[in-house]
Structure formats: structure tokens, C-alpha cells
Design a protein around this motif. Structure first.
Motif, PDB file in Angstrom:
ATOM      1  N   GLN A  47      -0.772  -4.279   3.172  1.00  0.00           N
ATOM      2  CA  GLN A  47      -1.050  -3.777   4.561  1.00  0.00           C
ATOM      3  C   GLN A  47       0.426  -4.021   4.924  1.00  0.00           C
ATOM      4  O   GLN A  47       0.385  -4.892   5.788  1.00  0.00           O
ATOM      5  CB  GLN A  47      -2.312  -3.545   4.677  1.00  0.00           C
ATOM      6  CG  GLN A  47      -3.829  -3.284   4.468  1.00  0.00           C
ATOM      7  CD  GLN A  47      -3.288  -2.018   3.920  1.00  0.00           C
ATOM      8  OE1 GLN A  47      -2.909  -0.778   4.528  1.00  0.00           O
ATOM      9  NE2 GLN A  47      -3.864  -1.658   2.703  1.00  0.00           N
TER      10      GLN A  47
ATOM     11  N   SER B 212       0.899  -1.433  -0.174  1.00  0.00           N
ATOM     12  CA  SER B 212       0.012   0.354   0.192  1.00  0.00           C
ATOM     13  C   SER B 212       1.137   1.149  -0.280  1.00  0.00           C
ATOM     14  O   SER B 212       1.484   1.485   0.808  1.00  0.00           O
ATOM     15  CB  SER B 212      -1.028  -0.208   1.205  1.00  0.00           C
ATOM     16  OG  SER B 212      -1.417   1.303   1.424  1.00  0.00           O
TER      17      SER B 212
ATOM     18  N   CYS C   4       2.210   3.031   3.211  1.00  0.00           N
ATOM     19  CA  CYS C   4       2.477   2.520   4.521  1.00  0.00           C
ATOM     20  C   CYS C   4       3.609   3.226   4.943  1.00  0.00           C
ATOM     21  O   CYS C   4       4.574   4.689   4.211  1.00  0.00           O
ATOM     22  CB  CYS C   4       3.456   0.723   4.044  1.00  0.00           C
ATOM     23  SG  CYS C   4       4.502   1.694   2.737  1.00  0.00           S
TER      24      CYS C   4
END
Length: 262
Positions: free
Chosen positions: A135, A55, A58
Motif C-alpha cells: 500500500q 496495490s 494506488c
């Protein structure tokens, strides 16, 4: 990163069975290895997914290593995972490459050596055509209980170090005196020429009489130098000994030891 925060260590692996194996080995290491008590250890948080689908929101990292060949079109993507001052090591165009982020848009690249790695597996898009974002664990504040454990263990390690220094002094051992090596004298054979005839005779060397005594003395000295065969002492986990000797309830002691088996 501040001590009161988790410093995220997040290996990303595509195959879930590899993740499970890594977790088993990590658990075994924490429970059984004395190295866990000798050094500060950041426990990793394993993530299943494709590293090319991380992502964009992050956290950036101080260190990034990629264990597969990175295609040229993904170079910028990998570099953007770094903080300023961070270092990225990855196989790029058949070269193990070290990239340091020196500024928001400045990089320093060094080719280390030629390597051959299997390439990164490209992301598989879902039926909707969108990639599944990976994630990574966020930066989290440590609990007060965890911080107390870290502080207590750190204090005990300092005490152990001070005791070791006091016991061993400045750590310098007495330098052994230089001992002149005994020279082994060899017997001399002499050939004497008398006119046209050759007469061979052994002329004794005054040191020959002492050669046997010298050899015997050398043998005794070698025997004295050779230490007896003894088994090495088993390593001692001083941190564990100190914690177990504290006047604390057993559950608290084992919490300080991370419930390790030894």
C-alpha cells in the motif's frame, strides 16, 4: 498537483535495513544541509515491500524510476503506474528505457543506452498463495499549519531574491577593458658572409635596450593581477537569518525552520 495536497514521493524498497539507513540519511540532510532552505523539498515516504506487488488501487504517479532490471512480462504493469503525461525510466531488456504516457492507452518509448542491472526480485507468495499487496501513501490534504509555513517561507525567499537583485543591479558587471598583450622581443643574432669567409657578429636591436625594463614591468603587472590568497567566505543561509530576525516566539521560528540545527 495542487499545492494544498501532498505530492507523494514513495520509494519502494524490498529490504527494511536499507529503508532504515535511508531514513537516517534523510533526517541528517534535513537537519544540516543548507540546500534544504534553498529549494522546495518534497519529503519522501519510504515503503517496505516488493514494487511488483503494489496495490492496483494506488495513486498514479508523474514520475517513476526503477533501479533494477524489469522483465518484459512486467512492462505493462510498470507503465500502468503512470498518469497521462507521466514518465517512466527503467532498465528493460538491457536498455535504459524512457517511456512517456501520452494517453490512456498510448505510450512513447525511447531507448537511451545499453546498461546492465540486476533483475527485479520476483514476489514471494504467502502460504495461502496470494501475494502481499504493498500500500502506497495516499494523496493527503496538508494541514493549515503546514500550508502557513510553506507560504511564509516562500514569501521570505521572494524578499531575499528582490533584495539581492536590488543590491546587484541588473547583474551585469563592467566589462574589463581589453589590454593589448605586450610582445616580448627576442635578441637577434646575425651572420654576415664576407667573400669566402664567414663572419659572425651580433647586430644589436634598438629594442634590446628596453627589454629589461619591459620584463620588469611585465613582472610587476603580473603581481598586481594575482589576488592575495584568502579563504573563501563561508556560505550564508539568508532564509535562516531572516526567520530568526522576525519578531516571533522562538518555538514558532524553529517551526518555520523545520527545527534544523543550522
Amino acid at each position: 498537483m495542487e499545492a494544498w495536497k501532498h505530492s507523494p514521493l514513495s520509494p519502494v524498497e524490498l529490504h527494511s535495513d536499507v529503508i532504515e539507513y535511508a531514513k537516517q540519511k534523510l533526517d541528517f540532510f534535513i537537519r544540516t544541509s543548507d540546500s534544504f532552505d534553498k529549494f522546495d523539498f518534497c519529503e519522501p515516504s519510504f515503503v517496505t515491500g516488493n514494487c511488483l506487488e503494489i496495490s492496483p488501487d494506488c495513486s498514479q504517479y508523474d514520475r517513476v524510476y526503477c533501479g533494477a532490471g524489469v522483465q518484459k512480462e512486467h512492462e505493462e504493469y510498470m507503465k500502468n503506474l503512470l498518469k497521462v503525461g507521466g514518465i517512466l525510466v527503467m532498465p528493460l531488456e538491457e536498455k535504459l528505457t524512457k517511456i512517456t504516457r501520452t494517453g490512456p492507452s498510448a505510450w512513447e518509448t525511447k531507448k537511451i543506452l545499453a546498461v546492465s542491472f540486476a533483475p527485479l526480485i520476483q514476489p514471494c507468495h504467502s502460504e495461502s498463495g496470494k501475494s502481499r499487496l504493498v500500500q502506497l501513501p495516499p494523496v493527503a490534504v496538508r494541514s493549515l499549519q503546514d500550508l502557513a509555513r510553506i507560504a511564509i517561507r516562500g514569501t521570505i525567499k521572494k524578499i531575499i531574491h528582490q533584495e539581492t537583485v536590488s543590491k546587484n543591479g541588473n547583474g551585469l558587471k563592467n566589462t574589463p577593458r581589453f589590454k593589448r598583450r605586450r610582445v616580448r622581443r627576442r635578441r637577434m643574432e646575425t651572420i654576415v658572409f664576407l667573400d669566402k669567409e664567414v663572419f659572425a657578429s651580433r647586430i644589436s636591436n634598438p629594442s634590446d635596450d628596453n627589454s629589461c625594463e619591459d620584463l620588469e614591468e611585465e613582472r610587476r603587472e603580473e603581481e598586481e593581477k594575482t589576488p592575495p590568497e584568502t579563504k573563501p567566505d563561508p556560505p550564508v543561509n539568508f532564509l535562516r537569518q531572516k526567520v530568526l530576525s522576525l519578531p516571533l516566539p522562538d518555538p514558532l521560528k524553529y517551526y518555520l525552520l523545520y527545527y534544523r540545527e543550522k
